[in-house]
Design an enzyme around this catalytic site. Structure first.
Site, PDB file in Angstrom:
ATOM      1  N   LYS A  35       8.550   0.450  -1.960  1.00 30.77           N
ATOM      2  CA  LYS A  35       7.396  -0.313  -1.650  1.00 30.77           C
ATOM      3  C   LYS A  35       7.856  -1.972  -1.490  1.00 30.77           C
ATOM      4  O   LYS A  35       7.749  -2.654  -0.556  1.00 30.77           O
ATOM      5  CB  LYS A  35       6.171  -0.388  -2.369  1.00 30.77           C
ATOM      6  CG  LYS A  35       5.115  -1.020  -2.217  1.00 30.77           C
ATOM      7  CD  LYS A  35       3.961  -0.821  -3.117  1.00 30.77           C
ATOM      8  CE  LYS A  35       2.675  -1.410  -2.896  1.00 30.77           C
ATOM      9  NZ  LYS A  35       1.769  -1.528  -3.945  1.00 30.77           N
ATOM     10  N   GLU A 151     -10.126 -12.024 -10.816  1.00 27.40           N
ATOM     11  CA  GLU A 151     -10.093 -12.342  -9.246  1.00 27.40           C
ATOM     12  C   GLU A 151     -11.390 -11.914  -8.396  1.00 27.40           C
ATOM     13  O   GLU A 151     -11.802 -10.791  -8.666  1.00 27.40           O
ATOM     14  CB  GLU A 151      -8.730 -11.513  -8.695  1.00 27.40           C
ATOM     15  CG  GLU A 151      -8.586 -11.817  -7.361  1.00 27.40           C
ATOM     16  CD  GLU A 151      -8.335 -13.316  -7.136  1.00 27.40           C
ATOM     17  OE1 GLU A 151      -7.593 -14.140  -7.576  1.00 27.40           O
ATOM     18  OE2 GLU A 151      -9.198 -13.743  -6.172  1.00 27.40           O
ATOM     19  N   PHE A 152     -11.720 -12.686  -7.880  1.00 29.04           N
ATOM     20  CA  PHE A 152     -12.793 -12.574  -6.945  1.00 29.04           C
ATOM     21  C   PHE A 152     -12.706 -12.414  -5.350  1.00 29.04           C
ATOM     22  O   PHE A 152     -13.783 -12.255  -4.511  1.00 29.04           O
ATOM     23  CB  PHE A 152     -13.856 -13.765  -7.157  1.00 29.04           C
ATOM     24  CG  PHE A 152     -14.334 -13.748  -8.656  1.00 29.04           C
ATOM     25  CD1 PHE A 152     -15.215 -12.968  -9.162  1.00 29.04           C
ATOM     26  CD2 PHE A 152     -13.655 -14.660  -9.428  1.00 29.04           C
ATOM     27  CE1 PHE A 152     -15.544 -13.010 -10.514  1.00 29.04           C
ATOM     28  CE2 PHE A 152     -14.321 -14.855 -10.586  1.00 29.04           C
ATOM     29  CZ  PHE A 152     -15.052 -14.178 -11.325  1.00 29.04           C
ATOM     30  N   LEU A 153     -11.351 -11.993  -4.769  1.00 24.36           N
ATOM     31  CA  LEU A 153     -11.071 -12.032  -3.721  1.00 24.36           C
ATOM     32  C   LEU A 153     -11.775 -10.687  -2.968  1.00 24.36           C
ATOM     33  O   LEU A 153     -11.802  -9.648  -3.822  1.00 24.36           O
ATOM     34  CB  LEU A 153      -9.738 -12.303  -3.330  1.00 24.36           C
ATOM     35  CG  LEU A 153      -8.758 -11.195  -3.661  1.00 24.36           C
ATOM     36  CD1 LEU A 153      -8.897  -9.460  -2.952  1.00 24.36           C
ATOM     37  CD2 LEU A 153      -7.389 -11.472  -3.835  1.00 24.36           C
ATOM     38  N   LEU A 250     -27.129  -8.891   1.894  1.00 24.10           N
ATOM     39  CA  LEU A 250     -28.349  -8.726   2.154  1.00 24.10           C
ATOM     40  C   LEU A 250     -28.347  -7.838   3.355  1.00 24.10           C
ATOM     41  O   LEU A 250     -29.320  -7.439   3.988  1.00 24.10           O
ATOM     42  CB  LEU A 250     -29.473  -9.827   2.294  1.00 24.10           C
ATOM     43  CG  LEU A 250     -29.532 -10.222   1.024  1.00 24.10           C
ATOM     44  CD1 LEU A 250     -30.705 -11.456   1.276  1.00 24.10           C
ATOM     45  CD2 LEU A 250     -30.108  -9.494  -0.256  1.00 24.10           C
ATOM     46  N   CYS A 260     -13.553  -1.229  -5.335  1.00 21.40           N
ATOM     47  CA  CYS A 260     -14.367  -2.080  -6.416  1.00 21.40           C
ATOM     48  C   CYS A 260     -15.521  -1.904  -6.834  1.00 21.40           C
ATOM     49  O   CYS A 260     -15.809  -1.530  -7.881  1.00 21.40           O
ATOM     50  CB  CYS A 260     -14.191  -3.601  -5.877  1.00 21.40           C
ATOM     51  SG  CYS A 260     -12.463  -3.829  -5.225  1.00 21.40           S
TER      52      CYS A 260
END
Ligand code: UGA
Length: 459
Positions: A35, A151-153, A250, A260
């Protein structure tokens, strides 16, 4: 700053490239040398807009490199980010084996002070365990701290999201460690939230669970709209105008999927169950989400009077959402499996996710096409399963001339009902009062019973 990032998945690879783009000296670590060779040759293992350019830039400037050795990666690091996967375990728990294994490897090689930061999504108690492992494995005299920096990506916009976070959360029992980690992010306008381990760990799970719940609420309203003849797009747009609610997440569709939300909602429910704390609202979100794609296939089945055997469906979309080649927990896959299970054949197109879908779905009763129109010739209906923007611009008269029947099932509310119906289609959406919905409402015996009982719905 000298930074080491362990793991080259969505968070780790994007993180390495973005941290290097911010001017840090970054080493990315992964055990998978093949990889790393690909990444160094400019071939990204994931599709993410902007990522190949950012990685190439870091390598060219000399402040981004990769190694398969943890010891080498952490040699000069002041901050070490753990970004390895935490997949769903058999009981719904988060499988922490990779995170804890990496913590052990770091402990065995660390020879100077560093802050070890978990960026992976990890349940309450994990950072404390990482700290204990480091205490057990580091040589005497080597100092370290542990911090949690979730992390919020989102996939598909990850490079942009990392550059434009809504907040940076840093949790630790060491104020000095928090400030050192804050150095990495201090040039960003987003607020830095300083807290303890448990708060940082929970902020991530609570965020994902609440976002998933918003979507499920919209999906539930869509089910209701189908029965009462209201338009869920109008309803949720108006609901979202209330700043206390907010307009995002929404959009009714086929339910939430991906790598996730499903695992994080399960892990939060698992944590509560371990503590014997009932969380019925969260259970409702999980259970409702499991039904959304089934309800969609039920619609298709109702239209064809339960006879899907031998039918051919032209399917657009395999990825779990637009902008990614990821098919993990993709609602599209679930719909396709149900259609095949009922004896139908599927011809599918996705702009990015075909390779990954072949690995998961194989080729039995499933043909992969190179463009949307190739799926359609002689098909019994068109079925839209992923919200790729290009599907909004379909040439409807061409679609009409290719399909055997002018029927569209739009699981993502991508098309404009008025236009599609004007072009002569029988159109089904999610929670929209279309000509197709009126036909199946008339066929659904439970629904018809309600009508004849005088409820007068959808007349
Ligand atoms: C999600 C969160 O949005 C990120 O903030 C978080 O960092 C990430 O999980 C993670 O934990 O790593 P992601 O899974 O990439 O990101 O995708 P989303 O854009 O959140 O979409 C999740 C699912 O919800 C998709 O299946 C999508 O189609 C669906 N969705 C989203 C809807 O059905 N309706 C909406 O209005 C929004």
């Amino acid at each position: 700053m000298n930074i080491c990032v362990i793991g080259t998945g969505y968070v780790g690879l994007v993180g390495s490239a973005v941290f290097a783009g911010w001017g840090n000296q970054v080493v990315g670590v992964d055990v998978d040398q093949a990889k790393l060779d690909m990444i160094q040759a400019g071939v990204m293992p994931i599709y993410e807009p902007g990522l190949p350019e950012l990685v190439a830039q870091g390598i060219r400037r000399g402040n981004l490199r990769f190694t398969n050795s943890t010891a080498e990666g952490i040699k000069d690091a002041e901050v070490i980010f753990i970004c390895v996967g935490t997949p769903q375990g058999a009981a719904g728990n988060a499988d922490l084996s990779s995170v804890l294994q990496v913590a052990r490897q770091i402990g065995q090689s660390l020879d100077h002070y560093a802050v070890v930061v978990t960026k992976s999504t990890v349940p309450v108690g994990t950072n404390q365990r990482v700290k204990e492992i480091l205490q057990e494995t580091t040589q005497q005299g080597v100092l370290f701290d542990v911090a949690s920096c979730p992390e919020f990506l989102a996939q598909g916009t990850s490079v942009y999201d990392m550059d434009h976070p809504s907040r940076t959360v840093i949790g630790s029992d060491s104020p000095e460690a928090i400030e050192l980690v804050a150095e990495v992010f201090k040039h960003l306008p987003a607020a830095i939230i300083r807290c303890g381990f448990a708060e940082a760990e929970l902020i991530k799970y609570a965020s994902n669970a609440l976002l998933a719940t918003k979507i499920t609420f919209a999906d539930s309203m869509a089910s209701l709209c189908d029965l009462v003849g209201a338009d869920v797009v109008l309803v949720m747009d108006a609901v979202g105008k209330d700043p206390r609610i907010g307009a995002m997440f929404l959009r009714a569709g086929l339910g939430w999927g991906g790598s996730c939300f499903p695992k994080d909602v399960e892990a939060l429910a698992y944590l509560a169950s371990q503590l014997s704390l009932p969380l019925p609202q969260l259970d409702g979100t999980r259970n409702t989400n499991r039904r959304v794609h089934k309800r969609f296939v039920h619609k298709i089945s109702l239209y064809f009077d339960g006879k899907l055997d031998g039918k051919t469906f032209a399917v657009l979309g395999l990825a779990f959402k637009a902008g990614t080649d990821d098919t993990r927990e993709s609602p599209a896959k679930k719909v396709i499996m149900r259609l095949r299970g009922a004896g139908a054949r599927v011809r599918a197109y996705d702009p990015k996710a075909t390779e990954k879908a072949i690995l998961d779905l194989g080729t039995t009763s499933l043909e992969y096409c190179d463009n949307p129109y190739e799926t359609m010739a002689g098909a019994d209906a068109l079925v839209i399963l992923t919200d790729w923007p290009e599907f909004k611009g379909l040439d409807l008269s061409r679609v009409n001339s290719l399909l055997k029947n002018p029927v569209i099932f739009d699981g993502r509310n991508m098309l404009d009902p008025e236009t599609v119906e004007r072009e002569g289609f029988i159109y089904f959406a999610m929670g929209r009062p279309t000509n197709g919905q009126r036909i199946i409402n008339g066929k659904d015996t439970t629904y018809v019973a309600k009508l004849t009982n005088g409820a007068g719905l959808n007349k």
